[in-house]
Design a protein around this motif. Structure first.
Motif, PDB file in Angstrom:
ATOM      1  N   GLY A 139       0.824  -1.215   0.000  1.00  0.00           N
ATOM      2  CA  GLY A 139       0.000   0.000   0.000  1.00  0.00           C
ATOM      3  C   GLY A 139       0.848   1.252   0.000  1.00  0.00           C
ATOM      4  N   GLN A 140       1.903   1.269   0.788  1.00  0.00           N
ATOM      5  CA  GLN A 140       2.808   2.421   0.826  1.00  0.00           C
ATOM      6  C   GLN A 140       3.484   2.627  -0.520  1.00  0.00           C
ATOM      7  OE1 GLN A 140       5.471   1.620   4.071  1.00  0.00           O
ATOM      8  NE2 GLN A 140       3.910   1.898   5.648  1.00  0.00           N
ATOM      9  N   TYR A 141       3.911   1.549  -1.143  1.00  0.00           N
ATOM     10  CA  TYR A 141       4.587   1.637  -2.444  1.00  0.00           C
ATOM     11  C   TYR A 141       3.650   2.221  -3.500  1.00  0.00           C
ATOM     12  CZ  TYR A 141       6.718   0.172  -6.839  1.00  0.00           C
ATOM     13  OH  TYR A 141       7.233   0.144  -8.106  1.00  0.00           O
ATOM     14  N   LEU A 142       2.416   1.735  -3.548  1.00  0.00           N
ATOM     15  CA  LEU A 142       1.480   2.218  -4.562  1.00  0.00           C
ATOM     16  C   LEU A 142       1.093   3.673  -4.322  1.00  0.00           C
ATOM     17  CD1 LEU A 142      -0.814  -0.904  -5.066  1.00  0.00           C
ATOM     18  CD2 LEU A 142       1.059  -0.095  -6.513  1.00  0.00           C
ATOM     19  N   ARG A 143       1.016   4.072  -3.053  1.00  0.00           N
ATOM     20  CA  ARG A 143       0.724   5.482  -2.768  1.00  0.00           C
ATOM     21  C   ARG A 143       1.853   6.375  -3.275  1.00  0.00           C
ATOM     22  NH1 ARG A 143      -1.686   3.163   1.814  1.00  0.00           N
ATOM     23  NH2 ARG A 143       0.174   3.359   3.101  1.00  0.00           N
ATOM     24  N   LYS A 144       3.083   5.904  -3.164  1.00  0.00           N
ATOM     25  CA  LYS A 144       4.210   6.673  -3.684  1.00  0.00           C
ATOM     26  C   LYS A 144       4.161   6.777  -5.206  1.00  0.00           C
ATOM     27  CE  LYS A 144       7.464   5.664   0.073  1.00  0.00           C
ATOM     28  NZ  LYS A 144       8.734   4.985   0.441  1.00  0.00           N
ATOM     29  N   GLN A 145       3.491   5.829  -5.844  1.00  0.00           N
ATOM     30  CA  GLN A 145       3.365   5.839  -7.297  1.00  0.00           C
ATOM     31  C   GLN A 145       2.153   6.645  -7.763  1.00  0.00           C
ATOM     32  OE1 GLN A 145       5.932   4.537  -8.950  1.00  0.00           O
ATOM     33  NE2 GLN A 145       6.710   4.031  -6.903  1.00  0.00           N
ATOM     34  N   GLY A 146       1.443   7.275  -6.816  1.00  0.00           N
ATOM     35  CA  GLY A 146       0.350   8.165  -7.179  1.00  0.00           C
ATOM     36  C   GLY A 146      -1.038   7.583  -7.055  1.00  0.00           C
ATOM     37  N   TYR A 147      -1.163   6.373  -6.530  1.00  0.00           N
ATOM     38  CA  TYR A 147      -2.480   5.764  -6.364  1.00  0.00           C
ATOM     39  C   TYR A 147      -2.992   5.961  -4.930  1.00  0.00           C
ATOM     40  CZ  TYR A 147      -1.469   3.400 -10.759  1.00  0.00           C
ATOM     41  OH  TYR A 147      -1.168   3.136 -12.073  1.00  0.00           O
ATOM     42  N   ARG A 148      -4.304   5.894  -4.790  1.00  0.00           N
ATOM     43  CA  ARG A 148      -4.894   5.785  -3.463  1.00  0.00           C
ATOM     44  C   ARG A 148      -5.064   4.301  -3.149  1.00  0.00           C
ATOM     45  NH1 ARG A 148     -10.354   8.672  -3.713  1.00  0.00           N
ATOM     46  NH2 ARG A 148     -10.267   7.948  -5.871  1.00  0.00           N
ATOM     47  N   THR A 149      -4.992   3.933  -1.895  1.00  0.00           N
ATOM     48  CA  THR A 149      -5.119   2.521  -1.548  1.00  0.00           C
ATOM     49  C   THR A 149      -6.061   2.317  -0.375  1.00  0.00           C
ATOM     50  OG1 THR A 149      -3.202   2.575  -0.057  1.00  0.00           O
ATOM     51  CG2 THR A 149      -2.786   1.988  -2.369  1.00  0.00           C
ATOM     52  N   GLN A 150      -6.711   1.172  -0.394  1.00  0.00           N
ATOM     53  CA  GLN A 150      -7.480   0.662   0.737  1.00  0.00           C
ATOM     54  C   GLN A 150      -6.934  -0.722   1.041  1.00  0.00           C
ATOM     55  OE1 GLN A 150      -9.958   2.054   2.473  1.00  0.00           O
ATOM     56  NE2 GLN A 150     -10.599   3.807   1.255  1.00  0.00           N
ATOM     57  N   LEU A 151      -6.876  -1.079   2.337  1.00  0.00           N
ATOM     58  CA  LEU A 151      -6.313  -2.356   2.743  1.00  0.00           C
ATOM     59  C   LEU A 151      -7.370  -3.201   3.436  1.00  0.00           C
ATOM     60  CD1 LEU A 151      -2.923  -1.109   4.284  1.00  0.00           C
ATOM     61  CD2 LEU A 151      -3.451  -1.584   1.880  1.00  0.00           C
ATOM     62  N   ALA A 152      -7.352  -4.489   3.133  1.00  0.00           N
ATOM     63  CA  ALA A 152      -8.277  -5.418   3.783  1.00  0.00           C
ATOM     64  C   ALA A 152      -7.530  -6.702   4.105  1.00  0.00           C
ATOM     65  CB  ALA A 152      -9.477  -5.712   2.878  1.00  0.00           C
TER      66      ALA A 152
END
Length: 238
Positions: free
Chosen positions: A23-36
């Motif tokens: 999730g942290q990696y994808l946020r750095k790439q400009g995406y929003r994330t949700q975790l389940a």
């Protein structure tokens, strides 16, 4: 892209040491994330948030990933990339037959997963961006989307192609906002899988030749190195 515009990705994995760093990696790439951590949490998130893509672990306690994958496909949910530790390919084949869009095998390279995410999202149609039909002014220009043209304060006008007019409208919709190539590609091409980032650079160059006094030193559509492009002008109704 702005935070509110970024595609939102749901990561479903019972392994905390996978879902949180991913999730942290994808946020750095400009995406929003949700975790389940399980299928139940994933279903609640899908009910509450607009999810563009699901990264789904197959091997989870309780309801497994294949069951959730089947449910998502039956309910016309977002595209799915499966995560699996199975090396024999059986689960991958079953998941793809169910309707998953792609898979990666653990352990995976985050850059490979990112490339697969981008490829899947570009294949998925999204609602066409709404471009304002009213004429708008920026700098010394007025954009007329109905006529697909730009009119300068000195009276001369330039014709735009459909793509150029659409791109101009996108910039006018997001003044002073840095728009990445990927976001511009999504908005103008509707995730056409045949489009590519270089097409955006070419389209911006054509627009600059039509509106900039010196296209080599643009002041209206400026480049944000490493970020994308930004309309550096106030936008007002014309």
């Amino acid at each position: 892209m702005t935070d509110a515009e970024a595609p939102q990705i749901l990561i479903v994995d019972d392994a905390r040491d996978i879902r949180e760093p991913l999730g942290q990696y994808l946020r750095k790439q400009g995406y929003r994330t949700q975790l389940a951590a399980n299928a139940g949490e994933a279903r609640r998130t899908l009910d509450e948030a607009r999810i563009a893509l699901v990264i789904l672990d197959i091997m989870m306690p309780g309801e497994d990933g294949l069951s959730l994958c089947r449910w998502l496909v039956e309910h016309k949910g977002p595209p799915i990339i499966l995560l699996t530790a199975m090396a024999d390919g059986t689960d991958q084949i079953v998941g793809l037959e169910m309707g998953a869009d792609d898979y990666v095998t653990k352990p995976f390279n985050p850059r490979e997963l990112l490339a697969r995410i981008r490829a899947v999202l570009r294949r998925v149609p999204e609602p066409a961006a709404v471009v304002a039909s009213d004429r708008r002014r920026f700098g010394a220009w007025v954009h007329d989307p109905a006529a697909q043209s730009l009119v300068h304060d000195d009276g001369h006008s330039v014709d735009l192609t459909t793509g150029e007019s659409r791109l101009m409208g996108i910039f006018l919709d997001h003044p002073a906002t840095v728009l990445s190539r990927a976001r511009l590609l999504d908005l103008t091409a509707g995730r056409d899988s045949k489009a590519y980032d270089r097409a955006i650079d070419n389209a911006v160059s054509r627009l600059r030749r039509k509106i900039e006094d010196d296209p080599a030193r643009p002041v209206l559509i400026v480049t944000e190195w490493g970020g994308g492009y930004r309309l550096a002008a106030e936008v007002t109704p014309a």
